[in-house]
Design a protein around this motif. Structure first.
Motif, PDB file in Angstrom:
ATOM      1  N   LEU A   9      18.520 -20.894   4.969  1.00  0.00           N
ATOM      2  CA  LEU A   9      17.583 -19.960   4.331  1.00  0.00           C
ATOM      3  C   LEU A   9      17.705 -20.019   2.811  1.00  0.00           C
ATOM      4  CD1 LEU A   9      17.875 -16.762   6.580  1.00  0.00           C
ATOM      5  CD2 LEU A   9      16.296 -18.680   6.793  1.00  0.00           C
ATOM      6  N   VAL A  10      18.936 -20.128   2.339  1.00  0.00           N
ATOM      7  CA  VAL A  10      19.170 -20.224   0.892  1.00  0.00           C
ATOM      8  C   VAL A  10      18.486 -21.468   0.335  1.00  0.00           C
ATOM      9  CG1 VAL A  10      20.917 -20.459  -0.908  1.00  0.00           C
ATOM     10  CG2 VAL A  10      21.350 -18.969   1.054  1.00  0.00           C
ATOM     11  N   ASP A  11      18.626 -22.585   1.042  1.00  0.00           N
ATOM     12  CA  ASP A  11      18.037 -23.840   0.581  1.00  0.00           C
ATOM     13  C   ASP A  11      16.518 -23.829   0.690  1.00  0.00           C
ATOM     14  OD1 ASP A  11      20.619 -24.717   0.190  1.00  0.00           O
ATOM     15  OD2 ASP A  11      20.737 -25.761   2.125  1.00  0.00           O
ATOM     16  N   GLN A  12      15.992 -23.264   1.780  1.00  0.00           N
ATOM     17  CA  GLN A  12      14.557 -23.288   2.029  1.00  0.00           C
ATOM     18  C   GLN A  12      13.788 -22.368   1.093  1.00  0.00           C
ATOM     19  OE1 GLN A  12      12.903 -25.206   4.145  1.00  0.00           O
ATOM     20  NE2 GLN A  12      10.884 -24.287   3.861  1.00  0.00           N
ATOM     21  N   PHE A  13      14.337 -21.175   0.825  1.00  0.00           N
ATOM     22  CA  PHE A  13      13.597 -20.171   0.058  1.00  0.00           C
ATOM     23  C   PHE A  13      14.191 -19.903  -1.328  1.00  0.00           C
ATOM     24  CE2 PHE A  13      12.909 -19.210   4.591  1.00  0.00           C
ATOM     25  CZ  PHE A  13      11.532 -19.309   4.630  1.00  0.00           C
ATOM     26  N   LYS A  14      15.168 -20.716  -1.719  1.00  0.00           N
ATOM     27  CA  LYS A  14      15.779 -20.580  -3.054  1.00  0.00           C
ATOM     28  C   LYS A  14      16.279 -19.160  -3.301  1.00  0.00           C
ATOM     29  CE  LYS A  14      14.405 -24.805  -3.650  1.00  0.00           C
ATOM     30  NZ  LYS A  14      15.347 -25.908  -3.406  1.00  0.00           N
ATOM     31  N   LEU A  15      16.984 -18.623  -2.319  1.00  0.00           N
ATOM     32  CA  LEU A  15      17.504 -17.261  -2.438  1.00  0.00           C
ATOM     33  C   LEU A  15      18.749 -17.247  -3.326  1.00  0.00           C
ATOM     34  CD1 LEU A  15      17.184 -16.193   1.307  1.00  0.00           C
ATOM     35  CD2 LEU A  15      15.625 -15.634  -0.559  1.00  0.00           C
ATOM     36  N   GLU A  16      18.917 -16.147  -4.022  1.00  0.00           N
ATOM     37  CA  GLU A  16      20.077 -15.986  -4.912  1.00  0.00           C
ATOM     38  C   GLU A  16      21.252 -15.415  -4.119  1.00  0.00           C
ATOM     39  OE1 GLU A  16      21.362 -13.450  -8.919  1.00  0.00           O
ATOM     40  OE2 GLU A  16      19.334 -13.249  -8.069  1.00  0.00           O
ATOM     41  N   LEU A  17      22.391 -16.081  -4.202  1.00  0.00           N
ATOM     42  CA  LEU A  17      23.573 -15.610  -3.495  1.00  0.00           C
ATOM     43  C   LEU A  17      24.359 -14.651  -4.389  1.00  0.00           C
ATOM     44  CD1 LEU A  17      25.502 -15.821  -1.040  1.00  0.00           C
ATOM     45  CD2 LEU A  17      26.624 -17.730  -2.222  1.00  0.00           C
ATOM     46  N   LEU A  18      24.537 -13.403  -3.904  1.00  0.00           N
ATOM     47  CA  LEU A  18      25.242 -12.378  -4.679  1.00  0.00           C
ATOM     48  C   LEU A  18      26.681 -12.194  -4.203  1.00  0.00           C
ATOM     49  CD1 LEU A  18      22.443  -9.648  -4.881  1.00  0.00           C
ATOM     50  CD2 LEU A  18      22.962 -11.436  -6.543  1.00  0.00           C
ATOM     51  N   ALA A  19      26.924 -12.417  -2.926  1.00  0.00           N
ATOM     52  CA  ALA A  19      28.274 -12.227  -2.373  1.00  0.00           C
ATOM     53  C   ALA A  19      28.339 -12.877  -0.991  1.00  0.00           C
ATOM     54  CB  ALA A  19      28.603 -10.731  -2.267  1.00  0.00           C
ATOM     55  N   GLY A  20      29.569 -13.033  -0.481  1.00  0.00           N
ATOM     56  CA  GLY A  20      29.762 -13.539   0.873  1.00  0.00           C
ATOM     57  C   GLY A  20      29.543 -15.029   1.024  1.00  0.00           C
ATOM     58  N   LYS A  21      29.958 -15.796   0.032  1.00  0.00           N
ATOM     59  CA  LYS A  21      29.777 -17.251   0.072  1.00  0.00           C
ATOM     60  C   LYS A  21      30.449 -17.878   1.295  1.00  0.00           C
ATOM     61  CE  LYS A  21      30.426 -21.409  -2.746  1.00  0.00           C
ATOM     62  NZ  LYS A  21      30.953 -21.945  -4.029  1.00  0.00           N
ATOM     63  N   GLU A  22      31.564 -17.312   1.717  1.00  0.00           N
ATOM     64  CA  GLU A  22      32.315 -17.872   2.840  1.00  0.00           C
ATOM     65  C   GLU A  22      31.549 -17.780   4.161  1.00  0.00           C
ATOM     66  OE1 GLU A  22      35.199 -19.442   2.589  1.00  0.00           O
ATOM     67  OE2 GLU A  22      35.089 -19.167   0.405  1.00  0.00           O
ATOM     68  N   GLY A  23      30.509 -16.943   4.200  1.00  0.00           N
ATOM     69  CA  GLY A  23      29.778 -16.760   5.454  1.00  0.00           C
ATOM     70  C   GLY A  23      28.460 -17.516   5.526  1.00  0.00           C
ATOM     71  N   LEU A  24      28.224 -18.437   4.601  1.00  0.00           N
ATOM     72  CA  LEU A  24      26.948 -19.151   4.580  1.00  0.00           C
ATOM     73  C   LEU A  24      26.730 -20.035   5.797  1.00  0.00           C
ATOM     74  CD1 LEU A  24      26.560 -20.142   0.810  1.00  0.00           C
ATOM     75  CD2 LEU A  24      25.172 -18.528   2.121  1.00  0.00           C
ATOM     76  N   GLN A  25      27.802 -20.372   6.495  1.00  0.00           N
ATOM     77  CA  GLN A  25      27.659 -21.208   7.694  1.00  0.00           C
ATOM     78  C   GLN A  25      27.525 -20.371   8.965  1.00  0.00           C
ATOM     79  OE1 GLN A  25      27.039 -24.455   7.625  1.00  0.00           O
ATOM     80  NE2 GLN A  25      27.075 -24.143   5.402  1.00  0.00           N
TER      81      GLN A  25
END
Length: 317
Positions: A9-25
């Motif tokens: 979703l981050v890659d498809q819609f260019k969403l800004e990540l604010l927190a929780g990087k470890e849970g992207l998978q």
């Protein structure tokens, strides 16, 4: 089954990540999106924790009116081990309590600059397309005058050669040999080509040709809605074929009944032209013009008039 992760979703819609990087998978297992409005009030009994959570202006406004203790409590309850992510729309500022809870629970906190309805619509369409029922069928899919025609038949009956002639006549190839089909709505089937054979046609005796290279970018499409099926079969002298077009066949693909016509193949028949006309006739039927029904009505009327005239002549005698 297709696997979707929050990172997609981050890659498809260019969403800004604010927190929780470890849970992207984290894996997203359903297309439904939840807007946790009642959960903001503290009611979590039926909290759909496995869904993607979306906070719009209404939810965020209520959340900001809570005191610090309530914010922390609600945020921690929202950030479960199964929650794939939380999306904040409208580019709104996010309270630090929610950021801390997401960071602590490894729940990706994402932000989009667009309006809530637009974010919901785009995310839902994307997820429903990914989770749509899927199948693969042997055939050729061609866009003919805007009609997605799936040409089917036994191996060697001439499907690819017919598709080549249609491309030469200005129509667009979608897939040859294997067509991947997804049901994106209750009555909508979308056909695509497997990446390995995209834009390629196999012509027996000639080999594999690249349609886009030979005929240009306007000769191919990446996907197309399947509206009509043409089944090619070797001519059988003993079989009665429809000569008026009144018989309406359908073929079920996944859960959708698609109109179907059967064309017998024998030397001297220009299949490309016939399929082209079949596609145009299908469009006319969709617009309410049915030549076969018109002919049947005329014939019935003429027979009725003849019977009436015969009856009048008999009375005069």
């Amino acid at each position: 089954m297709t696997k979707i992760h929050t990172q997609d979703l981050v890659d498809q819609f260019k969403l800004e990540l604010l927190a929780g990087k470890e849970g992207l998978q984290r894996e997203i297992i359903m297309s439904d999106i939840s807007r946790p409005g009642i959960e903001m009030t503290g009611y979590f009994r039926y909290y759909p924790k496995k869904r993607l959570q979306l906070l719009g202006k209404t939810e965020m406004s209520y959340y900001k009116d809570l005191n610090t203790e309530e914010r922390s409590e609600r945020a921690k309850k929202m950030c479960t081990e199964e929650t794939p992510g939380i999306v904040v729309s409208r580019g709104m500022e996010v309270p630090h309590e929610l950021i801390e809870a997401c960071e602590e629970g490894n729940v990706p906190l994402l932000r989009s600059p667009y309006k809530t309805t637009r974010v919901v619509s785009r995310l839902t369409n994307y997820l429903e397309a990914k989770f749509a029922p899927f199948t693969a069928m042997h055939g050729v899919l061609v866009d003919i005058y805007g009609v997605g025609v799936l040409i089917m038949g036994q191996s060697g009956v001439g499907k690819s050669e017919t598709a080549l002639e249609l491309v030469k006549r200005g129509h667009r190839l979608v897939a040859d040999d294997s067509v991947e089909i997804r049901q994106e709505d209750y009555d909508r089937l979308i056909g695509t080509s497997p990446p390995l054979i995209e834009h390629l046609l196999e012509i027996r005796g000639l080999g594999i040709i690249n349609v886009m290279t030979l005929f240009g970018a306007g000769s191919v499409r990446s996907h197309k809605k399947i509206s009509y099926i043409i089944n090619l079969e070797s001519w059988d002298e003993k079989k009665q074929y429809d000569r008026l077009g009144l018989d309406e066949e359908t073929m079920k693909i996944i859960d959708v009944d698609v109109p179907k016509a059967t064309l017998p193949v024998r030397p001297g028949r220009n299949l490309a032209v016939i399929i082209e006309v079949a596609a145009m006739n299908f469009r006319l039927k969709q617009m309410g013009v049915n030549a076969a029904e018109e002919f049947s009505t005329r014939l019935t009327t003429m027979i009725g008039e003849e019977k009436t005239n015969l009856g009048v002549d008999y009375d005069l005698e």
